[in-house]
Design a protein around this motif. Structure first.
Motif, short mmCIF file in Angstrom:
data_model
loop_
_atom_site.label_atom_id
_atom_site.label_comp_id
_atom_site.label_asym_id
_atom_site.label_seq_id
_atom_site.Cartn_x
_atom_site.Cartn_y
_atom_site.Cartn_z
N ILE A 88 24.05 -9.12 -7.48
CA ILE A 88 25.08 -10.02 -8.00
C ILE A 88 24.50 -11.24 -8.69
CG2 ILE A 88 27.06 -11.48 -7.38
CD1 ILE A 88 27.63 -9.49 -5.09
N VAL A 89 23.50 -11.89 -8.07
CA VAL A 89 22.93 -13.11 -8.66
C VAL A 89 21.47 -12.91 -9.10
CG1 VAL A 89 24.47 -14.64 -7.39
CG2 VAL A 89 22.27 -14.03 -6.38
N LYS A 90 21.01 -11.63 -9.09
CA LYS A 90 19.66 -11.29 -9.58
C LYS A 90 18.55 -12.04 -8.85
CE LYS A 90 21.91 -8.95 -12.66
NZ LYS A 90 22.11 -7.49 -12.47
N LEU A 91 18.73 -12.22 -7.54
CA LEU A 91 17.72 -12.91 -6.74
C LEU A 91 16.52 -12.00 -6.53
CD1 LEU A 91 17.16 -15.51 -4.99
CD2 LEU A 91 17.95 -14.15 -3.05
N LYS A 92 15.33 -12.53 -6.79
CA LYS A 92 14.10 -11.76 -6.60
C LYS A 92 13.75 -11.69 -5.12
CE LYS A 92 12.07 -12.73 -11.14
NZ LYS A 92 10.91 -13.32 -11.86
N LEU A 93 13.50 -10.48 -4.65
CA LEU A 93 13.14 -10.28 -3.25
C LEU A 93 11.62 -10.18 -3.12
CD1 LEU A 93 15.78 -7.60 -2.16
CD2 LEU A 93 15.87 -10.07 -1.82
N THR A 94 11.06 -10.96 -2.20
CA THR A 94 9.63 -10.90 -1.94
C THR A 94 9.37 -9.92 -0.79
OG1 THR A 94 9.68 -12.67 -0.28
CG2 THR A 94 9.42 -13.32 -2.60
N SER A 95 8.12 -9.61 -0.55
CA SER A 95 7.77 -8.70 0.55
C SER A 95 8.19 -9.29 1.90
CB SER A 95 6.26 -8.42 0.55
OG SER A 95 5.53 -9.64 0.66
N TYR A 96 8.16 -10.64 1.98
CA TYR A 96 8.52 -11.31 3.23
C TYR A 96 10.03 -11.23 3.48
CZ TYR A 96 3.80 -13.18 2.99
OH TYR A 96 2.44 -13.31 2.93
N SER A 97 10.84 -11.43 2.43
CA SER A 97 12.29 -11.35 2.60
C SER A 97 12.72 -9.91 2.88
CB SER A 97 13.01 -11.89 1.35
OG SER A 97 12.62 -11.19 0.20
N ILE A 98 12.05 -8.94 2.24
CA ILE A 98 12.36 -7.53 2.52
C ILE A 98 12.02 -7.20 3.97
CG2 ILE A 98 11.70 -5.15 1.99
CD1 ILE A 98 11.30 -6.05 -0.93
N ASN A 99 10.88 -7.70 4.44
CA ASN A 99 10.48 -7.48 5.84
C ASN A 99 11.52 -8.08 6.79
OD1 ASN A 99 8.44 -6.88 8.02
ND2 ASN A 99 8.58 -9.10 8.25
N ALA A 100 12.03 -9.28 6.44
CA ALA A 100 13.05 -9.93 7.28
C ALA A 100 14.30 -9.08 7.34
CB ALA A 100 13.37 -11.31 6.71
N VAL A 101 14.72 -8.53 6.21
CA VAL A 101 15.91 -7.69 6.17
C VAL A 101 15.72 -6.44 7.03
CG1 VAL A 101 17.29 -6.19 4.67
CG2 VAL A 101 16.68 -8.48 3.91
N VAL A 102 14.53 -5.82 6.92
CA VAL A 102 14.27 -4.58 7.65
C VAL A 102 14.29 -4.80 9.16
CG1 VAL A 102 12.52 -2.82 8.15
CG2 VAL A 102 12.97 -3.50 5.78
N VAL A 103 13.57 -5.82 9.64
CA VAL A 103 13.49 -6.02 11.09
C VAL A 103 14.83 -6.45 11.68
CG1 VAL A 103 11.02 -6.51 11.09
CG2 VAL A 103 12.63 -8.40 10.85
N LEU A 104 15.62 -7.22 10.92
CA LEU A 104 16.94 -7.62 11.41
C LEU A 104 17.89 -6.42 11.46
CD1 LEU A 104 17.23 -11.03 9.58
CD2 LEU A 104 17.47 -10.72 12.03
N THR A 105 17.78 -5.54 10.49
CA THR A 105 18.60 -4.34 10.48
C THR A 105 18.22 -3.42 11.64
OG1 THR A 105 18.76 -4.48 8.07
CG2 THR A 105 19.38 -2.40 9.08
N VAL A 106 16.93 -3.29 11.88
CA VAL A 106 16.45 -2.48 13.01
C VAL A 106 17.00 -3.04 14.33
CG1 VAL A 106 14.42 -1.81 14.35
CG2 VAL A 106 14.38 -1.65 11.86
N GLY A 107 17.04 -4.38 14.42
CA GLY A 107 17.59 -5.02 15.61
C GLY A 107 19.03 -4.62 15.86
N ALA A 108 19.82 -4.55 14.78
CA ALA A 108 21.23 -4.14 14.91
C ALA A 108 21.34 -2.68 15.31
CB ALA A 108 21.96 -4.39 13.59
N VAL A 109 20.47 -1.84 14.75
CA VAL A 109 20.47 -0.41 15.09
C VAL A 109 20.14 -0.20 16.56
CG1 VAL A 109 19.31 1.80 14.67
CG2 VAL A 109 19.91 0.31 12.74
N LEU A 110 19.21 -1.00 17.09
CA LEU A 110 18.84 -0.89 18.50
C LEU A 110 20.04 -1.09 19.41
CD1 LEU A 110 15.41 -2.76 18.75
CD2 LEU A 110 15.86 -0.35 19.26
#
Length: 355
Positions: free
Chosen positions: A137-159
């Motif tokens: 939507i706003v063309k925000l650039k994702l860094t490896s650190y922000s992608i990592n944050a998204v992944v681990v938080l999503t895994v937390g919800a899956v748990l």
């Protein structure tokens, strides 16, 4: 004052505003779910009323707006504008506000069936939707650190989903618990997309984004959400049920109304803080802060409501904190790179001028 000094002053002021909005958001994120759960645990049962409370405190926004208006008037005189919102921004804010009202309903439904400690960690998954929405939507650039944050938080919800139903409150059926689980995740996804849409309004505003305009946008959105929930209350006959529910409330009739009033105040802190963080930083920063504060809410729920703190919740809490640290470290490195690049450009310019 030199241009450089003005720039430094503006940056400092924005950082101060960011800290203030983070504190306000913290009150809303941690206190809102607890007040909602207190309403349901002690005998409340009206889903639309609970939804209405989340934005019903919108008139409180008039207080800072009035302070800002008189401050502007003191500086600029009687010619100062009374408001800055345009019809175009008003319509966009109103539409988003209606969607927020629907999101409030999803969240209240889930909150009526799930423990705070579970629903809070599920809501942390909204960060993934915020990141994806901000990217498209706003063309925000994702860094490896922000992608990592998204992944681990999503895994937390899956748990949490792996052992869903293990912490089902007394009196809640398995079917109702599962529906509450789905509703809470839906609320997380919907709000995760709402946040970058708000940032898009700022980007497409075609005018200066001031603190006054931000508060005006927030007030319109909360008004629209409240209007949407008011219709739901009318259809569900919640207004007629309030006095009856108050008399049967476990904490007493007077405390019933105290719970309702404080709920509106604390939830308003959530919306003012969230909008302020987006204004001072970005939609993803708002999502990250929401994610890291929700586990704090989980701990408070364990303390105040004696909820179970299972191994899955502990691991989910750890992953949420890990995700936040990862994101903040990435932001720090990115800011450091920008400063180094800026200094290199200045040195290059100076060397060119000397030659």
């Amino acid at each position: 004052m030199k241009m450089e000094d003005q720039g430094v002053s503006a940056i400092t002021m924005k950082r101060i505003l960011l800290v203030i909005n983070c504190l306000i958001l913290s009150i809303g994120v941690c206190g809102g779910p607890l007040m909602m759960r207190l309403y349901f645990v002690e005998g409340g049962s009206r889903i639309w009323l609970s939804s209405w409370l989340q934005t019903g405190g919108w008139p409180l926004t008039l207080i800072p707006l009035a302070v800002l208006y008189f401050y502007r008037r003191k500086i600029k005189g009687s010619d100062t504008k009374f408001y800055f919102i345009t019809p175009r921004i008003f319509i966009a804010s109103f539409v988003i506000g209606v969607v927020i009202g629907l999101d409030d309903f999803f969240y209240s439904w889930g909150g009526s069936k799930l423990p705070v400690s579970t629903s809070s960690l599920l809501i942390a998954a909204q960060l993934a939707f915020t990141a994806i929405g901000a990217f498209f939507i706003v063309k925000l650039k994702l860094t490896s650190y922000s992608i990592n944050a998204v992944v681990v938080l999503t895994v937390g919800a899956v748990l949490l989903g792996i052992r869903a139903n293990s912490d089902r409150p007394e009196g809640v059926t398995s079917k109702a618990y599962v529906i509450g689980f789905i509703m809470t995740l839906s609320a997380a996804g919907l709000y995760g997309l709402i946040i970058p849409c708000i940032e898009l309004i700022y980007m497409k505003a075609k005018q200066a984004i001031t603190a006054t305009l931000v508060l005006e946008i927030q007030m319109v959105m909360c008004f629209a959400a409240t209007a949407f929930c008011t219709i739901g209350m009318i259809v569900n006959k919640d207004f007629q049920a309030i006095s009856r529910e108050a008399k049967q409330y476990n904490l007493g009739e007077a405390r019933y109304y105290i719970v309702l009033v404080w709920s509106t105040i604390i939830w308003q802190c959530f919306y003012v803080g969230a909008i302020g963080v987006i204004y001072c930083s970005s939609s993803l920063m708002s999502g990250i802060l929401l994610a890291v504060l929700l586990p704090v809410t989980e701990v408070l729920a364990v303390i105040f409501f004696k909820e179970k703190f299972s191994g899955e919740k502990g691991l989910s809490l750890f992953l949420s904190l890990w995700g936040f640290v990862s994101y903040m470290y990435g932001e720090y490195k990115q800011e450091k790179q920008k400063n180094n690049k800026s200094q290199e450009n200045e040195m290059t310019t100076m060397n060119s001028e000397c030659v």
